[in-house]
Design a protein around this motif. Sequence first.
Motif, PDB file in Angstrom:
ATOM      1  N   GLY A  12     -31.031  80.457  60.459  1.00  0.00           N
ATOM      2  CA  GLY A  12     -30.245  78.252  61.002  1.00  0.00           C
ATOM      3  C   GLY A  12     -29.922  77.482  58.959  1.00  0.00           C
ATOM      4  O   GLY A  12     -30.554  78.505  58.259  1.00  0.00           O
ATOM      5  N   SER A  13     -29.522  77.100  59.731  1.00  0.00           N
ATOM      6  CA  SER A  13     -30.055  76.047  57.842  1.00  0.00           C
ATOM      7  C   SER A  13     -30.817  75.111  57.584  1.00  0.00           C
ATOM      8  O   SER A  13     -31.001  75.212  56.241  1.00  0.00           O
ATOM      9  CB  SER A  13     -28.534  74.978  58.113  1.00  0.00           C
ATOM     10  N   ARG A  43     -24.763  76.696  52.335  1.00  0.00           N
ATOM     11  CA  ARG A  43     -23.296  76.321  53.378  1.00  0.00           C
ATOM     12  C   ARG A  43     -22.798  75.363  52.928  1.00  0.00           C
ATOM     13  O   ARG A  43     -21.463  75.594  53.313  1.00  0.00           O
ATOM     14  CB  ARG A  43     -23.861  76.819  54.681  1.00  0.00           C
ATOM     15  N   GLY A  75     -24.353  85.956  52.913  1.00  0.00           N
ATOM     16  CA  GLY A  75     -23.384  87.073  53.753  1.00  0.00           C
ATOM     17  C   GLY A  75     -23.662  86.771  55.051  1.00  0.00           C
ATOM     18  O   GLY A  75     -24.659  86.309  55.409  1.00  0.00           O
ATOM     19  N   LEU A  76     -23.297  87.997  55.145  1.00  0.00           N
ATOM     20  CA  LEU A  76     -23.076  88.400  57.002  1.00  0.00           C
ATOM     21  C   LEU A  76     -24.674  88.827  57.866  1.00  0.00           C
ATOM     22  O   LEU A  76     -26.030  89.278  56.451  1.00  0.00           O
ATOM     23  CB  LEU A  76     -22.832  89.292  57.021  1.00  0.00           C
ATOM     24  N   LEU A  77     -25.327  87.985  58.437  1.00  0.00           N
ATOM     25  CA  LEU A  77     -26.365  87.969  59.505  1.00  0.00           C
ATOM     26  C   LEU A  77     -26.949  88.962  59.743  1.00  0.00           C
ATOM     27  O   LEU A  77     -27.545  89.660  59.850  1.00  0.00           O
ATOM     28  CB  LEU A  77     -26.477  86.287  60.222  1.00  0.00           C
ATOM     29  N   ARG A  91     -32.145  82.336  68.967  1.00  0.00           N
ATOM     30  CA  ARG A  91     -31.986  80.815  68.863  1.00  0.00           C
ATOM     31  C   ARG A  91     -32.241  79.829  70.073  1.00  0.00           C
ATOM     32  O   ARG A  91     -32.233  80.321  70.405  1.00  0.00           O
ATOM     33  CB  ARG A  91     -29.983  80.995  68.323  1.00  0.00           C
ATOM     34  N   TYR A 101     -20.595  77.631  71.711  1.00  0.00           N
ATOM     35  CA  TYR A 101     -20.893  77.516  69.864  1.00  0.00           C
ATOM     36  C   TYR A 101     -22.173  78.925  69.532  1.00  0.00           C
ATOM     37  O   TYR A 101     -21.726  80.343  68.819  1.00  0.00           O
ATOM     38  CB  TYR A 101     -21.432  77.226  68.994  1.00  0.00           C
ATOM     39  N   ASN A 109     -21.719  88.990  66.376  1.00  0.00           N
ATOM     40  CA  ASN A 109     -22.765  89.551  65.872  1.00  0.00           C
ATOM     41  C   ASN A 109     -22.775  90.835  67.009  1.00  0.00           C
ATOM     42  O   ASN A 109     -23.519  91.781  65.692  1.00  0.00           O
ATOM     43  CB  ASN A 109     -23.724  88.229  65.906  1.00  0.00           C
TER      44      ASN A 109
HETATM   45  O1  PNS Z   1     -28.555  76.274  61.658  1.00  0.00           O
HETATM   46  P1  PNS Z   1     -27.243  76.315  61.795  1.00  0.00           P
HETATM   47  O2  PNS Z   1     -26.110  76.027  61.018  1.00  0.00           O
HETATM   48  O3  PNS Z   1     -26.062  76.296  63.678  1.00  0.00           O
HETATM   49  O4  PNS Z   1     -27.186  78.271  61.798  1.00  0.00           O
HETATM   50  C1  PNS Z   1     -26.245  79.075  61.326  1.00  0.00           C
HETATM   51  C2  PNS Z   1     -25.724  80.030  61.417  1.00  0.00           C
HETATM   52  C3  PNS Z   1     -27.283  80.354  59.453  1.00  0.00           C
HETATM   53  C4  PNS Z   1     -27.075  81.165  62.337  1.00  0.00           C
HETATM   54  C5  PNS Z   1     -24.327  80.746  61.433  1.00  0.00           C
HETATM   55  O5  PNS Z   1     -23.662  80.263  60.536  1.00  0.00           O
HETATM   56  C6  PNS Z   1     -25.168  82.341  60.230  1.00  0.00           C
HETATM   57  O6  PNS Z   1     -25.415  83.491  61.016  1.00  0.00           O
HETATM   58  N1  PNS Z   1     -24.420  82.319  58.489  1.00  0.00           N
HETATM   59  C7  PNS Z   1     -24.404  83.879  58.579  1.00  0.00           C
HETATM   60  C8  PNS Z   1     -23.079  83.880  58.305  1.00  0.00           C
HETATM   61  C9  PNS Z   1     -22.677  85.051  59.335  1.00  0.00           C
HETATM   62  O7  PNS Z   1     -22.983  86.272  59.169  1.00  0.00           O
HETATM   63  N2  PNS Z   1     -21.827  84.604  60.081  1.00  0.00           N
HETATM   64  C10 PNS Z   1     -21.358  85.488  61.086  1.00  0.00           C
HETATM   65  C11 PNS Z   1     -21.865  84.720  62.317  1.00  0.00           C
HETATM   66  S1  PNS Z   1     -20.874  84.833  64.334  1.00  0.00           S
END
Ligand code: PNS
Length: 161
Positions: A12-13, A43, A75-77, A91, A101, A109
Amino acid sequence: MSREPRIALYPGSFDPLTNGHVDIIQRGARLFDRIIVAILMNREKTPLFTAVERVDIAREVFANEPNVEIDTFGGLLVEYARRREASVIVRGLRAVSDFEYEMQMALMNRHLSPDLETVFMMPGEAYTYLSSRLVKEVFALGASVAGLVPPAVERRLLVKR
Ligand code: PNS
């Protein structure tokens, strides 16, 4: 029979960490062998707290919880999850409004990494209305955020004011 430790990521942020996040992390720490709080870097162009500050805050809050780790990622989670050998993404789901969302993210993912499972957890009901965005807004407008965020966050917010 021994098994691999089950590592969960809570991404998360966290700008800032709220008591709702703390509640989810504590629930996750009871379910998984380790939960890594993964703070997304860079971000927003102008976050209230830098990534370093957010890490410091979370480390202070969870200093006495040995299976909670704090880290940053970019980058990508799913790539980060692979590197950290995590099999679960945690989450929090507060209300129906979060669902669309969250479902989009979970399914994207899963598309990218089919073995990585997203687990949704519900925070205590006192936190269903709580969000980092609203905490920032009410604080900026002069209201107290006591009880909404950990004392470590409140202290740092007051310094920023
Ligand atoms: O607290 P948030 O801002 O709702 O968290 C969002 C987060 C960080 C989980 C999401 O933006 C993320 O995973 N970003 C990393 C980039 C990524 O992998 N994007 C594709 C995920 S669908």
